[in-house]
Write a protein that holds these residues in place. Structure first.
Motif, PDB file in Angstrom:
ATOM      1  N   LEU A   1       0.812  -1.225   0.000  1.00  0.00           N
ATOM      2  CA  LEU A   1       0.000   0.000   0.000  1.00  0.00           C
ATOM      3  C   LEU A   1       0.845   1.276   0.000  1.00  0.00           C
ATOM      4  CD1 LEU A   1      -2.849  -0.804   2.533  1.00  0.00           C
ATOM      5  CD2 LEU A   1      -2.973  -0.739   0.058  1.00  0.00           C
ATOM      6  N   GLU A   2       2.130   1.151   0.225  1.00  0.00           N
ATOM      7  CA  GLU A   2       2.979   2.339   0.369  1.00  0.00           C
ATOM      8  C   GLU A   2       2.908   3.267  -0.840  1.00  0.00           C
ATOM      9  OE1 GLU A   2       7.381   3.569   1.942  1.00  0.00           O
ATOM     10  OE2 GLU A   2       7.003   1.486   1.428  1.00  0.00           O
ATOM     11  N   ASP A   3       3.011   2.714  -2.048  1.00  0.00           N
ATOM     12  CA  ASP A   3       2.958   3.560  -3.252  1.00  0.00           C
ATOM     13  C   ASP A   3       1.595   4.224  -3.403  1.00  0.00           C
ATOM     14  OD1 ASP A   3       5.565   3.084  -3.884  1.00  0.00           O
ATOM     15  OD2 ASP A   3       5.146   1.609  -5.459  1.00  0.00           O
ATOM     16  N   ARG A   4       0.515   3.500  -3.093  1.00  0.00           N
ATOM     17  CA  ARG A   4      -0.827   4.081  -3.214  1.00  0.00           C
ATOM     18  C   ARG A   4      -1.023   5.225  -2.233  1.00  0.00           C
ATOM     19  NH1 ARG A   4      -5.023  -0.899  -4.146  1.00  0.00           N
ATOM     20  NH2 ARG A   4      -4.193  -1.523  -6.165  1.00  0.00           N
ATOM     21  N   LEU A   5      -0.541   5.050  -1.010  1.00  0.00           N
ATOM     22  CA  LEU A   5      -0.669   6.124  -0.025  1.00  0.00           C
ATOM     23  C   LEU A   5       0.174   7.328  -0.426  1.00  0.00           C
ATOM     24  CD1 LEU A   5      -0.676   4.037   3.269  1.00  0.00           C
ATOM     25  CD2 LEU A   5      -2.602   5.237   2.233  1.00  0.00           C
ATOM     26  N   LEU A   6       1.348   7.069  -1.011  1.00  0.00           N
ATOM     27  CA  LEU A   6       2.196   8.164  -1.482  1.00  0.00           C
ATOM     28  C   LEU A   6       1.493   8.923  -2.613  1.00  0.00           C
ATOM     29  CD1 LEU A   6       4.799   9.773  -1.474  1.00  0.00           C
ATOM     30  CD2 LEU A   6       5.788   8.050  -2.989  1.00  0.00           C
ATOM     31  N   VAL A   7       0.841   8.214  -3.516  1.00  0.00           N
ATOM     32  CA  VAL A   7       0.112   8.879  -4.608  1.00  0.00           C
ATOM     33  C   VAL A   7      -0.986   9.762  -4.025  1.00  0.00           C
ATOM     34  CG1 VAL A   7      -1.408   8.526  -6.600  1.00  0.00           C
ATOM     35  CG2 VAL A   7       0.670   7.177  -6.380  1.00  0.00           C
ATOM     36  N   GLN A   8      -1.658   9.315  -2.983  1.00  0.00           N
ATOM     37  CA  GLN A   8      -2.695  10.140  -2.349  1.00  0.00           C
ATOM     38  C   GLN A   8      -2.084  11.411  -1.754  1.00  0.00           C
ATOM     39  OE1 GLN A   8      -5.920   9.935  -2.561  1.00  0.00           O
ATOM     40  NE2 GLN A   8      -5.720   8.094  -3.786  1.00  0.00           N
ATOM     41  N   ARG A   9      -0.908  11.290  -1.122  1.00  0.00           N
ATOM     42  CA  ARG A   9      -0.249  12.487  -0.588  1.00  0.00           C
ATOM     43  C   ARG A   9       0.173  13.428  -1.717  1.00  0.00           C
ATOM     44  NH1 ARG A   9       2.884   8.916   2.619  1.00  0.00           N
ATOM     45  NH2 ARG A   9       4.786   9.771   1.761  1.00  0.00           N
ATOM     46  N   ILE A  10       0.632  12.871  -2.820  1.00  0.00           N
ATOM     47  CA  ILE A  10       1.017  13.693  -3.975  1.00  0.00           C
ATOM     48  C   ILE A  10      -0.217  14.416  -4.514  1.00  0.00           C
ATOM     49  CG2 ILE A  10       1.836  13.648  -6.369  1.00  0.00           C
ATOM     50  CD1 ILE A  10       3.677  11.285  -5.509  1.00  0.00           C
ATOM     51  N   ARG A  11      -1.347  13.717  -4.616  1.00  0.00           N
ATOM     52  CA  ARG A  11      -2.581  14.337  -5.113  1.00  0.00           C
ATOM     53  C   ARG A  11      -3.018  15.507  -4.237  1.00  0.00           C
ATOM     54  NH1 ARG A  11      -6.045   8.927  -6.550  1.00  0.00           N
ATOM     55  NH2 ARG A  11      -4.978   8.473  -8.496  1.00  0.00           N
ATOM     56  N   ARG A  12      -2.864  15.357  -2.925  1.00  0.00           N
ATOM     57  CA  ARG A  12      -3.281  16.441  -2.018  1.00  0.00           C
ATOM     58  C   ARG A  12      -2.431  17.691  -2.205  1.00  0.00           C
ATOM     59  NH1 ARG A  12      -3.997  12.256   1.932  1.00  0.00           N
ATOM     60  NH2 ARG A  12      -1.974  12.754   2.806  1.00  0.00           N
ATOM     61  N   THR A  13      -1.166  17.538  -2.569  1.00  0.00           N
ATOM     62  CA  THR A  13      -0.278  18.690  -2.720  1.00  0.00           C
ATOM     63  C   THR A  13      -0.004  19.029  -4.189  1.00  0.00           C
ATOM     64  OG1 THR A  13       1.698  17.296  -2.611  1.00  0.00           O
ATOM     65  CG2 THR A  13       0.867  18.197  -0.527  1.00  0.00           C
TER      66      THR A  13
ATOM     67  N   ALA B   1      -2.648  21.617 -12.449  1.00  0.00           N
ATOM     68  CA  ALA B   1      -3.529  20.800 -11.604  1.00  0.00           C
ATOM     69  C   ALA B   1      -4.946  20.722 -12.171  1.00  0.00           C
ATOM     70  CB  ALA B   1      -3.553  21.358 -10.186  1.00  0.00           C
ATOM     71  N   ARG B   2      -5.385  21.761 -12.881  1.00  0.00           N
ATOM     72  CA  ARG B   2      -6.719  21.720 -13.486  1.00  0.00           C
ATOM     73  C   ARG B   2      -6.782  20.753 -14.665  1.00  0.00           C
ATOM     74  NH1 ARG B   2      -6.790  27.184 -12.164  1.00  0.00           N
ATOM     75  NH2 ARG B   2      -5.897  27.838 -14.151  1.00  0.00           N
ATOM     76  N   ARG B   3      -5.666  20.501 -15.304  1.00  0.00           N
ATOM     77  CA  ARG B   3      -5.639  19.692 -16.522  1.00  0.00           C
ATOM     78  C   ARG B   3      -5.010  18.315 -16.356  1.00  0.00           C
ATOM     79  NH1 ARG B   3      -9.306  21.429 -19.831  1.00  0.00           N
ATOM     80  NH2 ARG B   3      -9.216  23.657 -20.096  1.00  0.00           N
ATOM     81  N   ALA B   4      -4.329  18.069 -15.248  1.00  0.00           N
ATOM     82  CA  ALA B   4      -3.613  16.803 -15.081  1.00  0.00           C
ATOM     83  C   ALA B   4      -3.645  16.370 -13.621  1.00  0.00           C
ATOM     84  CB  ALA B   4      -2.165  16.977 -15.545  1.00  0.00           C
ATOM     85  N   GLN B   5      -3.709  15.055 -13.415  1.00  0.00           N
ATOM     86  CA  GLN B   5      -3.739  14.503 -12.061  1.00  0.00           C
ATOM     87  C   GLN B   5      -2.832  13.283 -11.977  1.00  0.00           C
ATOM     88  OE1 GLN B   5      -5.399  15.389  -9.088  1.00  0.00           O
ATOM     89  NE2 GLN B   5      -5.531  17.279 -10.258  1.00  0.00           N
ATOM     90  N   PRO B   6      -2.091  13.158 -10.865  1.00  0.00           N
ATOM     91  CA  PRO B   6      -1.290  11.944 -10.655  1.00  0.00           C
ATOM     92  C   PRO B   6      -2.210  10.729 -10.574  1.00  0.00           C
ATOM     93  CG  PRO B   6      -0.678  13.660  -9.095  1.00  0.00           C
ATOM     94  CD  PRO B   6      -1.913  14.118  -9.784  1.00  0.00           C
TER      95      PRO B   6
ATOM     96  N   ALA C   1       9.959  17.220  -3.329  1.00  0.00           N
ATOM     97  CA  ALA C   1       8.893  17.049  -2.338  1.00  0.00           C
ATOM     98  C   ALA C   1       8.677  15.584  -1.974  1.00  0.00           C
ATOM     99  CB  ALA C   1       7.595  17.653  -2.855  1.00  0.00           C
ATOM    100  N   PHE C   2       8.862  14.688  -2.941  1.00  0.00           N
ATOM    101  CA  PHE C   2       8.617  13.250  -2.753  1.00  0.00           C
ATOM    102  C   PHE C   2       9.776  12.484  -3.382  1.00  0.00           C
ATOM    103  CE2 PHE C   2       4.548  15.443  -3.168  1.00  0.00           C
ATOM    104  CZ  PHE C   2       3.946  15.091  -1.964  1.00  0.00           C
ATOM    105  N   PRO C   3      10.803  12.165  -2.608  1.00  0.00           N
ATOM    106  CA  PRO C   3      12.003  11.515  -3.163  1.00  0.00           C
ATOM    107  C   PRO C   3      11.743  10.198  -3.897  1.00  0.00           C
ATOM    108  CG  PRO C   3      12.435  12.315  -0.950  1.00  0.00           C
ATOM    109  CD  PRO C   3      10.968  12.491  -1.191  1.00  0.00           C
ATOM    110  N   ALA C   4      10.641   9.534  -3.617  1.00  0.00           N
ATOM    111  CA  ALA C   4      10.345   8.267  -4.302  1.00  0.00           C
ATOM    112  C   ALA C   4      10.030   8.485  -5.782  1.00  0.00           C
ATOM    113  CB  ALA C   4       9.179   7.556  -3.622  1.00  0.00           C
ATOM    114  N   VAL C   5       9.655   9.712  -6.164  1.00  0.00           N
ATOM    115  CA  VAL C   5       9.327  10.001  -7.569  1.00  0.00           C
ATOM    116  C   VAL C   5      10.632  10.245  -8.317  1.00  0.00           C
ATOM    117  CG1 VAL C   5       8.138  11.557  -9.162  1.00  0.00           C
ATOM    118  CG2 VAL C   5       7.089  10.973  -6.960  1.00  0.00           C
ATOM    119  N   GLN C   6      10.951   9.331  -9.235  1.00  0.00           N
ATOM    120  CA  GLN C   6      12.188   9.428 -10.001  1.00  0.00           C
ATOM    121  C   GLN C   6      11.953   9.915 -11.436  1.00  0.00           C
ATOM    122  OE1 GLN C   6      15.238   8.807  -8.582  1.00  0.00           O
ATOM    123  NE2 GLN C   6      14.040   8.631  -6.705  1.00  0.00           N
ATOM    124  N   SER C   7      10.779   9.604 -11.974  1.00  0.00           N
ATOM    125  CA  SER C   7      10.486  10.001 -13.348  1.00  0.00           C
ATOM    126  C   SER C   7       8.976  10.178 -13.510  1.00  0.00           C
ATOM    127  CB  SER C   7      11.004   8.951 -14.340  1.00  0.00           C
ATOM    128  OG  SER C   7      10.351   7.711 -14.127  1.00  0.00           O
TER     129      SER C   7
END
Length: 156
Positions: free
Chosen positions: A20-32, A42-47, A82-88
């Protein structure tokens, strides 16, 4: 059993279910997302998803897909800071971006108070959990997810 400061439910879930770690991280990315990517983006694209360090972003139209492709280096740098797990980043065309953003912007409806029977049922379910902190978290989660009682007429 070791007792310490309270822990977030997300931490407990990741401890029990590491997938679940990646899914929870995606939720944190979506919030910010709006703060990191900017309001126009943000109006045109979403993680959408994070797989092996690659964040997939759904874009709602071709011109914005092209624009974000040109901005990929800057966006990747800001997201990685902001999120070191995001590499690309990987961009994908889809209609879900605007719909998800609108759904997340709407406040959640207020749930009616639980009846005494519902509260007792939730307490009984949580009583089976031996860890007091985990039992309290389970109570809160169950109270939020509990189905609403059927509507009764105007009782006075």
């Amino acid at each position: 059993m070791k007792s310490g400061p309270p822990r977030a439910v997300g931490e407990l879930l990741v401890g029990a279910l590491p997938q679940l770690e990646d899914r929870l991280l995606v939720q944190r990315i979506r919030r910010t997302w709006g703060a990191v990517a900017g309001a126009d983006v943000a109006r045109r694209a979403q993680p959408q998803a994070l797989v092996k360090g690659c964040l997939t972003i759904v874009v709602d139209n071709s011109p914005w897909l092209h624009e974000l492709t040109l901005r990929v280096a800057d966006l990747t740098t800001r997201l990685h800071a902001a999120f070191p797990a995001v590499q690309s980043l990987r961009f994908s065309l889809g209609a879900a971006a605007a719909e998800e953003a609108a759904a997340e912007a709407r406040p959640a409806p207020r749930r009616p108070r639980l009846s005494e029977d519902d509260t007792r049922a939730i307490d009984a379910a949580a009583a089976a959990i031996s860890d007091p902190a985990l039992a309290a978290s389970a109570r809160r989660l169950l109270a939020r997810a509990w189905p609403p009682a059927p509507a009764r007429g105007n009782e006075r």
